[in-house]
Design a protein around this motif. Structure first.
Motif, PDB file in Angstrom:
ATOM      1  N   ASN A 118       0.788  -1.234   0.000  1.00  0.00           N
ATOM      2  CA  ASN A 118       0.000   0.000   0.000  1.00  0.00           C
ATOM      3  C   ASN A 118       0.821   1.284   0.000  1.00  0.00           C
ATOM      4  OD1 ASN A 118       0.778   0.393   2.611  1.00  0.00           O
ATOM      5  ND2 ASN A 118      -1.234   0.043   3.527  1.00  0.00           N
ATOM      6  N   LEU A 148      -2.406  -3.924  -0.059  1.00  0.00           N
ATOM      7  CA  LEU A 148      -3.339  -3.035  -0.748  1.00  0.00           C
ATOM      8  C   LEU A 148      -4.757  -3.374  -0.308  1.00  0.00           C
ATOM      9  CD1 LEU A 148      -2.102  -2.961  -4.429  1.00  0.00           C
ATOM     10  CD2 LEU A 148      -2.124  -1.080  -2.838  1.00  0.00           C
ATOM     11  N   PRO A 149      -5.574  -2.374  -0.094  1.00  0.00           N
ATOM     12  CA  PRO A 149      -6.953  -2.678   0.275  1.00  0.00           C
ATOM     13  C   PRO A 149      -7.639  -3.474  -0.830  1.00  0.00           C
ATOM     14  CG  PRO A 149      -6.676  -0.346  -0.232  1.00  0.00           C
ATOM     15  CD  PRO A 149      -5.314  -0.949  -0.182  1.00  0.00           C
ATOM     16  N   GLY A 193     -10.900  -3.984  -2.479  1.00  0.00           N
ATOM     17  CA  GLY A 193     -12.240  -3.428  -2.577  1.00  0.00           C
ATOM     18  C   GLY A 193     -12.423  -2.219  -1.675  1.00  0.00           C
ATOM     19  N   PHE A 194     -13.583  -2.163  -1.057  1.00  0.00           N
ATOM     20  CA  PHE A 194     -13.963  -0.943  -0.367  1.00  0.00           C
ATOM     21  C   PHE A 194     -13.548  -0.949   1.097  1.00  0.00           C
ATOM     22  CE2 PHE A 194     -16.691  -0.992  -3.996  1.00  0.00           C
ATOM     23  CZ  PHE A 194     -16.730   0.340  -4.368  1.00  0.00           C
ATOM     24  N   ARG A 216     -13.482   4.486   4.059  1.00  0.00           N
ATOM     25  CA  ARG A 216     -13.511   5.771   3.345  1.00  0.00           C
ATOM     26  C   ARG A 216     -14.173   5.632   1.977  1.00  0.00           C
ATOM     27  NH1 ARG A 216      -7.134   6.465   1.636  1.00  0.00           N
ATOM     28  NH2 ARG A 216      -6.844   4.288   1.102  1.00  0.00           N
ATOM     29  N   GLY A 217     -13.969   4.442   1.364  1.00  0.00           N
ATOM     30  CA  GLY A 217     -14.593   4.208   0.075  1.00  0.00           C
ATOM     31  C   GLY A 217     -16.103   4.163   0.198  1.00  0.00           C
ATOM     32  N   ALA A 220     -17.402   7.617   0.855  1.00  0.00           N
ATOM     33  CA  ALA A 220     -17.365   8.408  -0.373  1.00  0.00           C
ATOM     34  C   ALA A 220     -18.498   8.018  -1.319  1.00  0.00           C
ATOM     35  CB  ALA A 220     -16.016   8.211  -1.075  1.00  0.00           C
ATOM     36  N   LEU A 221     -18.732   6.715  -1.421  1.00  0.00           N
ATOM     37  CA  LEU A 221     -19.767   6.237  -2.329  1.00  0.00           C
ATOM     38  C   LEU A 221     -21.149   6.677  -1.849  1.00  0.00           C
ATOM     39  CD1 LEU A 221     -19.691   4.629  -4.921  1.00  0.00           C
ATOM     40  CD2 LEU A 221     -20.199   2.565  -3.616  1.00  0.00           C
ATOM     41  N   PHE A 226     -21.836   9.238   0.102  1.00  0.00           N
ATOM     42  CA  PHE A 226     -21.931  10.679  -0.079  1.00  0.00           C
ATOM     43  C   PHE A 226     -22.262  11.019  -1.522  1.00  0.00           C
ATOM     44  CE2 PHE A 226     -20.557  11.968   4.037  1.00  0.00           C
ATOM     45  CZ  PHE A 226     -20.878  13.316   4.114  1.00  0.00           C
ATOM     46  N   SER A 227     -21.572  10.360  -2.444  1.00  0.00           N
ATOM     47  CA  SER A 227     -21.787  10.635  -3.859  1.00  0.00           C
ATOM     48  C   SER A 227     -23.217  10.297  -4.258  1.00  0.00           C
ATOM     49  CB  SER A 227     -20.804   9.834  -4.712  1.00  0.00           C
ATOM     50  OG  SER A 227     -19.488  10.162  -4.345  1.00  0.00           O
ATOM     51  N   ALA A 242     -25.559  12.847  -2.811  1.00  0.00           N
ATOM     52  CA  ALA A 242     -25.431  14.100  -3.557  1.00  0.00           C
ATOM     53  C   ALA A 242     -26.187  14.000  -4.871  1.00  0.00           C
ATOM     54  CB  ALA A 242     -23.963  14.412  -3.806  1.00  0.00           C
ATOM     55  N   ILE A 244      -1.984   4.811  -5.363  1.00  0.00           N
ATOM     56  CA  ILE A 244      -2.525   4.410  -4.068  1.00  0.00           C
ATOM     57  C   ILE A 244      -2.609   5.596  -3.104  1.00  0.00           C
ATOM     58  CG2 ILE A 244      -0.217   3.701  -3.297  1.00  0.00           C
ATOM     59  CD1 ILE A 244      -3.492   2.028  -2.218  1.00  0.00           C
ATOM     60  N   VAL A 250      -9.322   6.393  -3.043  1.00  0.00           N
ATOM     61  CA  VAL A 250     -10.386   6.305  -2.044  1.00  0.00           C
ATOM     62  C   VAL A 250     -10.936   4.885  -2.046  1.00  0.00           C
ATOM     63  CG1 VAL A 250     -12.639   7.174  -1.342  1.00  0.00           C
ATOM     64  CG2 VAL A 250     -10.942   8.722  -2.291  1.00  0.00           C
ATOM     65  N   TRP A 251     -11.108   4.361  -3.232  1.00  0.00           N
ATOM     66  CA  TRP A 251     -11.393   2.937  -3.321  1.00  0.00           C
ATOM     67  C   TRP A 251     -10.829   2.426  -4.632  1.00  0.00           C
ATOM     68  CZ3 TRP A 251     -16.180   5.798  -4.110  1.00  0.00           C
ATOM     69  CH2 TRP A 251     -16.698   5.704  -5.406  1.00  0.00           C
ATOM     70  N   HIS A 252     -10.570   1.144  -4.650  1.00  0.00           N
ATOM     71  CA  HIS A 252     -10.152   0.519  -5.899  1.00  0.00           C
ATOM     72  C   HIS A 252     -10.545  -0.944  -5.840  1.00  0.00           C
ATOM     73  CE1 HIS A 252      -7.708  -0.139  -9.527  1.00  0.00           C
ATOM     74  NE2 HIS A 252      -7.617  -1.357  -9.030  1.00  0.00           N
ATOM     75  N   VAL A 253     -11.272  -1.371  -6.848  1.00  0.00           N
ATOM     76  CA  VAL A 253     -11.541  -2.799  -6.974  1.00  0.00           C
ATOM     77  C   VAL A 253     -10.891  -3.259  -8.269  1.00  0.00           C
ATOM     78  CG1 VAL A 253     -13.581  -2.980  -5.549  1.00  0.00           C
ATOM     79  CG2 VAL A 253     -13.806  -2.181  -7.879  1.00  0.00           C
ATOM     80  N   VAL A 275     -13.832  11.843  -6.358  1.00  0.00           N
ATOM     81  CA  VAL A 275     -14.974  11.815  -5.439  1.00  0.00           C
ATOM     82  C   VAL A 275     -15.374  13.223  -5.044  1.00  0.00           C
ATOM     83  CG1 VAL A 275     -15.701  11.187  -3.125  1.00  0.00           C
ATOM     84  CG2 VAL A 275     -14.521   9.514  -4.543  1.00  0.00           C
ATOM     85  N   TYR A 287     -16.967  15.089  -7.904  1.00  0.00           N
ATOM     86  CA  TYR A 287     -18.339  14.612  -8.147  1.00  0.00           C
ATOM     87  C   TYR A 287     -19.312  15.286  -7.193  1.00  0.00           C
ATOM     88  CZ  TYR A 287     -22.083  11.276  -9.204  1.00  0.00           C
ATOM     89  OH  TYR A 287     -23.255  10.690  -9.608  1.00  0.00           O
ATOM     90  N   ASN A 288     -18.936  15.311  -5.922  1.00  0.00           N
ATOM     91  CA  ASN A 288     -19.823  15.895  -4.917  1.00  0.00           C
ATOM     92  C   ASN A 288     -19.921  17.414  -5.051  1.00  0.00           C
ATOM     93  OD1 ASN A 288     -20.844  13.740  -2.904  1.00  0.00           O
ATOM     94  ND2 ASN A 288     -18.743  13.156  -3.338  1.00  0.00           N
ATOM     95  N   TRP A 318     -22.306  18.290  -7.826  1.00  0.00           N
ATOM     96  CA  TRP A 318     -23.719  18.241  -7.436  1.00  0.00           C
ATOM     97  C   TRP A 318     -24.077  19.390  -6.517  1.00  0.00           C
ATOM     98  CZ3 TRP A 318     -27.387  16.268  -9.945  1.00  0.00           C
ATOM     99  CH2 TRP A 318     -27.229  15.090 -10.686  1.00  0.00           C
ATOM    100  N   ILE A 366     -27.023  21.881  -7.301  1.00  0.00           N
ATOM    101  CA  ILE A 366     -28.130  22.053  -6.359  1.00  0.00           C
ATOM    102  C   ILE A 366     -28.307  23.524  -6.025  1.00  0.00           C
ATOM    103  CG2 ILE A 366     -28.809  21.647  -3.958  1.00  0.00           C
ATOM    104  CD1 ILE A 366     -27.503  18.826  -4.286  1.00  0.00           C
TER     105      ILE A 366
END
Lengths: 584, 378
Positions: free
Chosen positions: A349, A545-546, A548-549, A552-553, A556-557, A559-560, A563, B262, B266-269, B300, B303-304, B307, B311
């Motif tokens: 990471n 490395l993380p 997936g989520f 914070r992910g 963030a998701l 929140f998005s 929004a 990295i 915020v996220w990564h799959v 992220v 994006y917010n 919006w 708004i």
């Protein structure tokens, strides 16, 4: 430039064999000097006593070797490792920093003192901070008055091959283990050297037979080596005499050695080129203009031209697996402990690329592993105390150990074990996957032994040796980049025997260096002397490395999404509102 | 799916075609009204033909420009584009997002658009009436003017189609930089068809309540697309910086470790990439909602923030329409925020409200609406 050892050694060895074991002493003052061995660029190199190339260490079987090292580098600590020597009873003289000793800090001195009972072709090099490719590497030749091959040749010649970089290792390593290099692409050498130079002429007398002791002292590249018009007859690999075996071309990985007999032609009509060609499969990207070859000549007549080497159609090197040791040591049939090592490369990471054995990348402990053995009494047999990132493997006295190494990486790796030569009992072809005992072919009855062996891309190797040499022995890839990225395991062989041999017998200059380098010498891998099972504060690798989520992910998701829905709500509110025809 | 249907392209085509068809429908309706049965049928037919001719020639020139752009892109520009792919995609994505955002608001006020155009046409025709009588010696410029006036029914749709068309071509070029060429045709055709259909419905003056609902829903999608584009644009720029740092290695890594920075993640799959050619469903997800399998702080937050701005913008517009003044300007009393309005029920008013927007409503001069319309930048 060819080092014709016999010229000055023959008298010495005759003298020595007459009086028995002698002591060979070297005073090495290690410092930076400048050199331009490839004619392309002058660069700082690590020299000894103000000179580079550094001198060979030469002794005879049974001798005591004393090397007094003074570190005058001014900006880097150092150490010396004597590659291939078993160091029986002297594991503290083996040289890897933070394993069997503390670094030799700037301005300090350290004495290596050990006896050699093994003849053959070895080399010595720094085992600290990946610094030997900066030039601190040289041949180590142990002569053998009782060699089974001694009547087969007239003269011996040492040939060192190596890749060569123009940048300093400290800089290159910083860029290698870095977020800027997520694929772990190894720096590609700028050129290659033979006997630390290029275009090397070697005077040859017609009709004579020569023993070429060839050493790959490179950091990275394996070399294909061939002599035009001459057949090599392999008689030794990595200090192990073999049944003489003919080869037209050999493949010599970093750190491997081959002694070959070459019989000169009877005429002086022409000179012949010999070539060391770097295996470019190893290189991530082959830069434009890279000359992978280094050339020398067998010069029969110095007035004649040295011809350019001929192009060859394909690399078809000799497979060293087929060699048979001259002593016919039989296969260890019964295995007491099997150690499975699954190696891979992956990112952690911090974004950098690391190398792993069984999902653990090596990170040096706070206390040199040998000193942990010596300071923990009966707890020394508990693997936990050696830390969570040292890949420690405990071996019991005299058991037969089998290492099954599965290479889950598309690269070639030369693996080296300190303190032992191992039987290579199985080696797969490329892409064979993990070793499968049930599907394995018959093992050779007298397997080849050596101390550095190639494992093929996505293939496997099986090695066996007898744990008859108490000590701390690293097992690692000898590509110096992969040492930096953690492709190391620590064999802790008969720790209680080590205590019996060495407790109270470590020379004071070893401790002095630790004090000077500010390295703790007692306790577990974390330097904890009270609770040996408490590893708080040990050096650890970056986290994984993380997958997936993480929290914070998810935040963030969410929140998005909120929004977006809020936004669409407002659009709806605005869009569905009546349009006022007129304002008040 | 994203290989055959590029959602942003659909919306852009839809939007541009709708706008064009509204204007055209206004023109046709105007002709129908002003040159009713009592007028000369021949003149009406002639003028109607002018309108259609204008549309067709506008469309033709659009297509030519479009072909030119495509040709130059695939011959000269492709290499230059690929060298800095992330920068191009990032900049165009953000630009397209901003423009769609500004356009989107106007789509919700189609009726205002109609009114505006009606006003425009009336003015043009009135001018013709003024100058048409005294026909003596005329200067060149005046001749031009008179020609323009005479063929207003040609020029208006021609210019409109041309303008909207070029706009669409440019937007599609921007949005579609990273998309495969196969994803365009269907999206373009569907977008044009849907736009024309809605335009026709408006012309026919059908159910305006459901039309309004339809417009709201499609605008919501448009903004989702724009938000995703904005976020992806920021991501592209960040990724460009990372690829510059990490070089080939970052590209080789595909969607796996090492393909992203990295430090900003915020996220990564390691899957579900919208760029992936195998897991294609995620491409739609990306087009509609801006999904990224690798999200950065930049993507992220942008994006917010997008919006948030949208708004606030709509709240301000809504406030302005309701109160006839901008929030915070010359506030009369306590309520200073547009947000205070959201308790008001819209559903009841919307039915009657729609009636205001119906075609044929003559009162075109509204101070309140004028400012809002300027957002379109016409």
């Amino acid at each position: 430039m060819a080092i014709s050892l016999s010229n000055f050694l023959l008298p010495i060895s005759l003298f020595l064999s007459a009086v028995g074991a002698a002591t060979v002493t070297y005073d090495f003052d290690v410092s930076w000097v400048h050199a331009n061995p490839d004619g392309l660029q002058t660069r700082p190199v690590m020299g000894i006593n103000g000179k580079w190339p550094i001198p060979p260490i030469v002794a005879t079987k049974g001798d005591r070797i004393i090397v007094n090292v003074k570190n005058s580098l001014g900006n880097e600590s150092t150490s010396l490792h004597f590659h291939g020597l078993y160091q029986n009873g002297t594991t503290h003289m083996d040289g890897p920093v933070m394993v069997t000793q503390c670094p030799i800090p700037v301005g300090s001195s350290f004495t290596y003192n050990f006896t050699v009972d093994q003849p053959g072709t070895y080399w010595y090099h720094s085992h600290n901070k990946g610094q030997y490719p900066d030039g601190l590497r040289g041949p180590l030749i142990i002569h053998d008055p009782d060699s089974p091959h001694k009547d087969l040749y007239d003269e011996e010649i040492v040939l060192t091959f190596s890749d060569w970089y123009h940048g300093l290792m400290s800089d290159l390593l910083a860029g290698f283990v870095s977020i800027a290099n997520p694929s772990g692409a190894e720096p590609v050498p700028e050129s290659s050297l033979v006997n630390e130079t290029r275009d090397l002429p070697i005077s040859i007398e017609p009709g004579k037979t020569y023993l070429f002791r060839m050493i790959n002292m490179g950091a990275f590249a394996a070399q294909y080596v061939w002599f035009e018009g001459h057949t090599m007859r392999i008689v030794e690999v990595d200090g192990i005499y073999t049944e003489p075996t003919d080869a037209e071309m050999i493949y010599m990985t970093a750190a491997q050695r081959y002694s070959v007999l070459i019989t000169a032609k009877n005429s002086t009509d022409a000179n012949f080129a010999f070539v060391g060609s770097m295996d470019q499969d190893l290189f991530d990207v082959v830069p434009d203009g890279l000359n992978p070859n280094v050339t020398g000549w067998l010069v029969y007549d110095s007035t004649k031209d040295n011809p350019a080497p001929k192009e060859i159609e394909a690399f078809e090197p000799f497979d060293d697996f087929d060699l048979v040791p001259q002593d016919k040591e039989e296969l260890y049939e019964h295995v007491d402990q099997t150690v499975e090592l699954n190696m891979k490369m992956d990112n952690l990471n911090d974004g950098a690329n690391y190398a792993f054995f069984n999902d653990v990348t090596y990170v040096r402990p706070k206390v040199p592993t040998l000193y942990t053995v010596l300071s923990t009494g009966s707890n020394a047999t508990n693997p936990v105390i050696y830390g969570s990132n040292t890949n420690q493997i405990l071996l019991k006295a005299n058991e037969v150990v089998e290492i099954v190494l599965n290479n889950d990486d598309p690269g070639k790796h030369p693996f080296h074990l300190h303190g032992h030569a191992f039987q290579v009992v199985s080696r797969s072809e490329e892409e064979a996957g993990a070793y499968d005992v049930s599907a394995a072919a018959d093992l050779p009855s007298t397997p080849m032994r050596r101390d550095t062996v190639l494992v093929r891309p996505n293939g496997n190797i099986v090695l066996r040796f007898k744990a008859d040499n108490p000590g701390i022995w690293l097992f690692h890839c000898h590509i110096e980049w992969h040492v930096a990225s953690g492709l190391i395991a620590t064999m802790i062989e008969s720790p209680l025997d080590i205590q019996r041999q060495l407790a109270g017998n470590i020379p004071t200059d070893h401790w002095d260096n630790c004090r000077a380098a500010n390295v703790p010498t007692e306790g577990n891998a974390a330097g904890n002397t009270v609770d040996l099972l408490d590893l708080t504060g040990e050096f650890k690798s970056p986290g994984e490395l993380p997958v997936g989520f993480e929290a914070r992910g998810i935040v963030a998701l969410v929140f998005s999404c909120v929004a977006a829905f809020l936004g669409m709500g407002v659009i709806g509110w605005y869009g569905m509102a009546p349009v006022k025809a007129k304002t008040g | 799916m994203p290989n055959v249907f590029a959602v942003p392209v659909f919306f852009i085509c839809f939007r541009e075609c709708l706008e064009t068809s509204i204007i055209v429908s206004v023109l046709l309706a105007f002709l129908k009204q002003t040159l009713g049965p009592e007028h000369d049928v021949a003149i009406r037919k002639k003028l109607t033909r002018q309108v259609y001719l204008g549309i067709l020639s506008g469309l033709l020139i659009c297509l030519l420009i479009c072909a030119g752009i495509i040709a130059s892109f695939y011959t000269a520009g492709k290499n230059a584009f690929e060298a800095a792919e992330h920068i191009w995609e990032g900049v165009f994505g953000i630009l397209a997002s901003l423009i769609i955002t500004v356009m989107g608001a106007a789509l919700l006020r189609v009726s205002k658009l109609q009114d505006k155009w009606r006003l425009k046409i009336t003015k043009v025709l009135e001018k013709r009436d003024d100058g048409g009588v005294a026909g003596e010696k005329l200067g060149w410029s005046v001749k031009c003017k008179r020609w323009a006036e005479k063929y207003a029914m040609f020029i208006l749709p021609f210019v409109t189609v041309l303008r909207e068309g070029i706009e669409a071509v440019l937007f599609i070029a921007g949005v579609g930089l990273g998309l495969p060429a196969t994803s365009f045709p269907l999206a373009v055709i569907c977008g044009l068809a849907a736009g024309a259909l809605v335009g026709y419905l408006i012309y026919k003056g059908g159910n305006h309540a459901s039309l309004q609902l339809f417009l709201v829903v499609s605008t919501c999608f448009l903004y989702l697309v724009a938000a995703g584009l904005f976020s992806k644009g920021v991501w592209n720029l960040e990724q460009d910086a990372y690829v510059r740092l990490a070089g080939e290695g970052a590209v080789e890594a595909g969607t796996g470790p090492g393909s992203y920075d990295i430090r900003n993640s915020v996220w990564h799959v390691n899957c579900c990439s919208p760029d992936s050619t195998t897991a294609s469903g995620w491409g739609i997800f990306n087009s509609l909602f801006g999904w990224q399998n690798s999200a950065t702080y930049g993507s992220v937050i942008s994006y917010n923030v997008y919006w948030l701005v949208v708004i606030l913008g709509f709240l301000v517009l809504g406030f302005k329409e309701r109160e006839g003044r901008w929030p915070l300007l010359k506030g009369k009393s306590g309520d200073d925020r547009a947000g205070g309005d959201d308790g008001r029920s819209n559903s009841e008013e919307s039915e009657s409200g729609m009636a205001h927007g119906v075609m044929g409503k003559e009162d075109g001069e509204r101070q309140g609406g004028a400012k809002v319309r300027e957002v379109r930048g016409m």
